[in-house]
Design a protein around this motif. Structure first.
Motif, PDB file in Angstrom:
ATOM      1  N   UNK A   1       0.843  -1.199   0.000  1.00  0.00           N
ATOM      2  CA  UNK A   1       0.000   0.000   0.000  1.00  0.00           C
ATOM      3  C   UNK A   1       0.877   1.246   0.000  1.00  0.00           C
ATOM      4  N   UNK A   2       0.488   2.211  -0.823  1.00  0.00           N
ATOM      5  CA  UNK A   2       1.178   3.494  -0.887  1.00  0.00           C
ATOM      6  C   UNK A   2       0.172   4.603  -0.587  1.00  0.00           C
ATOM      7  N   UNK A   3       0.473   5.424   0.411  1.00  0.00           N
ATOM      8  CA  UNK A   3      -0.303   6.635   0.674  1.00  0.00           C
ATOM      9  C   UNK A   3       0.606   7.838   0.450  1.00  0.00           C
ATOM     10  N   UNK A   4       0.007   9.006   0.269  1.00  0.00           N
ATOM     11  CA  UNK A   4       0.824  10.199   0.031  1.00  0.00           C
ATOM     12  C   UNK A   4       0.022  11.453   0.354  1.00  0.00           C
ATOM     13  N   UNK A   5       0.729  12.547   0.562  1.00  0.00           N
ATOM     14  CA  UNK A   5       0.122  13.857   0.726  1.00  0.00           C
ATOM     15  C   UNK A   5       0.297  14.655  -0.556  1.00  0.00           C
ATOM     16  N   UNK A   6      -0.788  15.223  -1.071  1.00  0.00           N
ATOM     17  CA  UNK A   6      -0.676  16.136  -2.191  1.00  0.00           C
ATOM     18  C   UNK A   6       0.110  17.380  -1.784  1.00  0.00           C
ATOM     19  N   UNK A   7       0.667  18.057  -2.770  1.00  0.00           N
ATOM     20  CA  UNK A   7       1.444  19.266  -2.481  1.00  0.00           C
ATOM     21  C   UNK A   7       0.598  20.292  -1.720  1.00  0.00           C
ATOM     22  N   UNK A   8       1.236  20.862  -0.696  1.00  0.00           N
ATOM     23  CA  UNK A   8       0.549  21.855   0.105  1.00  0.00           C
ATOM     24  C   UNK A   8      -0.325  21.295   1.198  1.00  0.00           C
ATOM     25  N   UNK A   9      -0.308  19.982   1.390  1.00  0.00           N
ATOM     26  CA  UNK A   9      -1.136  19.331   2.414  1.00  0.00           C
ATOM     27  C   UNK A   9      -0.240  18.432   3.263  1.00  0.00           C
ATOM     28  N   UNK A  10      -0.497  18.399   4.568  1.00  0.00           N
ATOM     29  CA  UNK A  10       0.213  17.490   5.452  1.00  0.00           C
ATOM     30  C   UNK A  10       1.712  17.723   5.458  1.00  0.00           C
TER      31      UNK A  10
ATOM     32  N   UNK B   1       8.435  38.679  22.029  1.00  0.00           N
ATOM     33  CA  UNK B   1       8.236  39.664  20.978  1.00  0.00           C
ATOM     34  C   UNK B   1       8.594  39.157  19.587  1.00  0.00           C
ATOM     35  N   UNK B   2       9.060  37.888  19.519  1.00  0.00           N
ATOM     36  CA  UNK B   2       9.438  37.341  18.217  1.00  0.00           C
ATOM     37  C   UNK B   2       8.186  37.103  17.377  1.00  0.00           C
ATOM     38  N   UNK B   3       8.317  37.306  16.085  1.00  0.00           N
ATOM     39  CA  UNK B   3       7.186  37.148  15.175  1.00  0.00           C
ATOM     40  C   UNK B   3       6.876  35.678  14.948  1.00  0.00           C
ATOM     41  N   UNK B   4       5.610  35.306  14.853  1.00  0.00           N
ATOM     42  CA  UNK B   4       5.258  33.903  14.585  1.00  0.00           C
ATOM     43  C   UNK B   4       5.767  33.472  13.222  1.00  0.00           C
ATOM     44  N   UNK B   5       6.053  32.186  13.081  1.00  0.00           N
ATOM     45  CA  UNK B   5       6.572  31.660  11.828  1.00  0.00           C
ATOM     46  C   UNK B   5       5.541  31.817  10.726  1.00  0.00           C
ATOM     47  N   UNK B   6       5.993  32.261   9.590  1.00  0.00           N
ATOM     48  CA  UNK B   6       5.110  32.466   8.443  1.00  0.00           C
ATOM     49  C   UNK B   6       4.621  31.115   7.928  1.00  0.00           C
ATOM     50  N   UNK B   7       3.327  31.020   7.648  1.00  0.00           N
ATOM     51  CA  UNK B   7       2.778  29.785   7.113  1.00  0.00           C
ATOM     52  C   UNK B   7       3.387  29.516   5.733  1.00  0.00           C
ATOM     53  N   UNK B   8       3.916  28.311   5.511  1.00  0.00           N
ATOM     54  CA  UNK B   8       4.588  28.029   4.229  1.00  0.00           C
ATOM     55  C   UNK B   8       3.662  28.075   3.025  1.00  0.00           C
ATOM     56  N   UNK B   9       2.351  28.081   3.274  1.00  0.00           N
ATOM     57  CA  UNK B   9       1.411  28.113   2.153  1.00  0.00           C
ATOM     58  C   UNK B   9       1.172  29.528   1.625  1.00  0.00           C
ATOM     59  N   UNK B  10       1.599  30.528   2.386  1.00  0.00           N
ATOM     60  CA  UNK B  10       1.419  31.906   1.922  1.00  0.00           C
ATOM     61  C   UNK B  10       2.312  32.143   0.697  1.00  0.00           C
ATOM     62  N   UNK B  11       1.693  32.511  -0.402  1.00  0.00           N
ATOM     63  CA  UNK B  11       2.440  32.745  -1.634  1.00  0.00           C
ATOM     64  C   UNK B  11       2.764  31.493  -2.421  1.00  0.00           C
ATOM     65  N   UNK B  12       2.359  30.326  -1.911  1.00  0.00           N
ATOM     66  CA  UNK B  12       2.646  29.070  -2.613  1.00  0.00           C
ATOM     67  C   UNK B  12       1.629  28.856  -3.721  1.00  0.00           C
ATOM     68  N   UNK B  13       2.111  28.711  -4.944  1.00  0.00           N
ATOM     69  CA  UNK B  13       1.243  28.541  -6.104  1.00  0.00           C
ATOM     70  C   UNK B  13       0.976  27.060  -6.336  1.00  0.00           C
ATOM     71  N   UNK B  14      -0.240  26.635  -6.091  1.00  0.00           N
ATOM     72  CA  UNK B  14      -0.624  25.238  -6.317  1.00  0.00           C
ATOM     73  C   UNK B  14      -2.123  25.174  -6.514  1.00  0.00           C
TER      74      UNK B  14
END
Length: 404
Positions: free
Chosen positions: A106-115, A164-177
């Protein structure tokens, strides 16, 4: 191949599921998981046995009849393609059942931008480099070529105590998919991985929701080993086909565009706590397709020739209590008109004596007795697509009332 009897208690898998890296057609790295069955795995290439008289050529039917016992002896490979905003880990129990009790790879996978298939993921890049290094070492043995060592693994991320450190930017921001990328780049990459590692083994495809929508768009080059197809809740998201059409219209075309613009991606975890975050373009594909009565073919009419050419036997089940669309699965099956297909609607209360299954519940472990050991085993092992009456009879004979 025969299935092994199951016990009431959970057994530790003979082979621990192992992470794999799948390369999409455009080079994007996808996170996958490989589940291996206990016992021997047969991946041998079938050998054509010629007739006793070498002057008589074999016909196509003779070749097929001759090879069938050898093909049947091969270990089946199952690809599980996820629903929208659903991670591969959601199918873990189902994948274990297929591998440990039905003896399948069995093969499972995450599509790009998910998981775990996020853009720029250093862990996937390291794993891919290590795999390539091992291949280079094996192929370069005895030659003057030297393999390039893999890069160092990524450093662990340590959270800063600074408030006061800024939260990590979500990697999906600006991601074209888009979901079209899932179908034209990611899914062909998954089939290519399977063909590379198991070039002779028959493949069974399980598509959940959008995972089923995408399959017929593939060129037959990738699906040449595909033996049969299993669809679960592969319904239409055309807004008029939804159980609450006015709500879906508001959700698709009024509320969500504002949310997407504000966040730069679709924050499914934040808003619903039952979805994964999605790249902005993937949600836009979803809503765009939802404006057409023929759904994905309305949005991507260039896929129609491949849908018309699709010839793999397909078996689809859906449920009357589906939260999204409880009646539209036959519309999707009508889009692959030239293959053997059966579409069966199931009422969980009347047919299974279960309180709820819905859009997602088929893959819960509670469905093992009433659906996996009836519907799945019949289709995956014997190629029998059970009708509603038979499903109901076997489910009620096997167990008592259950609730998800």
């Amino acid at each position: 191949m025969t299935s092994t009897p199951s016990s009431s208690s959970e057994k530790k898998p003979a082979h621990e599921p192992q992470p794999i890296v799948i390369t999409a057609l455009d080079g994007f790295l996808l996170s996958g998981t490989l589940f291996l069955p206990p016992g021997p795995i047969n991946t041998s290439a079938p050998k054509t046995k010629g007739p006793s008289s070498t002057t008589t050529p074999l016909s196509d039917l003779s070749v097929g009849a001759t090879l069938k016992p050898e093909v049947d002896a091969l270990t089946r490979v199952v690809i599980i393609s996820s629903a929208t905003a659903t991670i591969q880990d959601f199918y873990y129990k189902f994948a274990l059942y297929l591998s440990q009790e039905l003896g399948m790879i069995v093969v499972t996978y995450d599509n790009r931008g998910v998981g775990r298939s996020m853009p720029g993921d250093e862990t996937l890049a390291f794993m891919k480099a290590e795999i390539d290094n091992q291949k280079n070492t094996a192929s370069g043995s005895g030659s003057t070529q030297t393999s390039t060592p893999p890069p160092l693994p990524p450093k662990p991320i340590i959270s800063s105590p600074n408030k006061n450190s800024k939260p990590k930017k979500n990697p999906l921001i600006g991601f074209e998919a888009t979901i079209v990328d899932w179908g034209t780049k990611d899914l062909p990459g998954v089939f290519s991985w399977v063909l590379e590692h198991y070039p002779h083994n028959p493949t069974i495809f399980t598509g959940h929701s959008v995972g089923g929508h995408l399959l017929p768009s593939l060129d037959s080059y990738y699906t040449r080993n595909l033996e049969r197809v299993f669809f679960v809740a592969v319904t239409s998201a055309y807004w008029r086909h939804m159980n609450s059409p006015l709500f879906m219209y508001w959700f698709f075309y009024m509320a969500s565009p504002v949310v997407n613009k504000h966040y730069g991606y679709y924050p499914g975890k934040t808003l619903w706590n039952s979805m994964e975050d999605l790249p902005k373009g993937c949600f836009e594909t979803w809503s765009y397709w939802g404006s057409f009565s023929n759904y994905m073919l309305g949005g991507n009419p260039e896929w129609k020739p491949n849908f018309d050419l699709f010839r793999v036997p397909a078996y689809s089940i859906y449920f009357s209590d589906d939260d999204f669309s409880s009646f539209s699965a036959p519309y999707i099956m009508d889009l692959i008109p030239n293959t053997q297909r059966r579409c069966v609607g199931i009422d969980p209360v009347q047919d299974l004596n279960m309180k709820k299954v819905g859009h997602m519940g088929f893959f819960f472990n509670q469905c093992k007795q009433k659906l996996w050991k009836t519907v799945v085993q019949a289709w995956f092992v014997d190629g029998q697509g059970l009708d509603r009456e038979t499903i109901s009879e076997r489910a009620k004979a096997g167990s008592s009332y259950a609730r998800l």
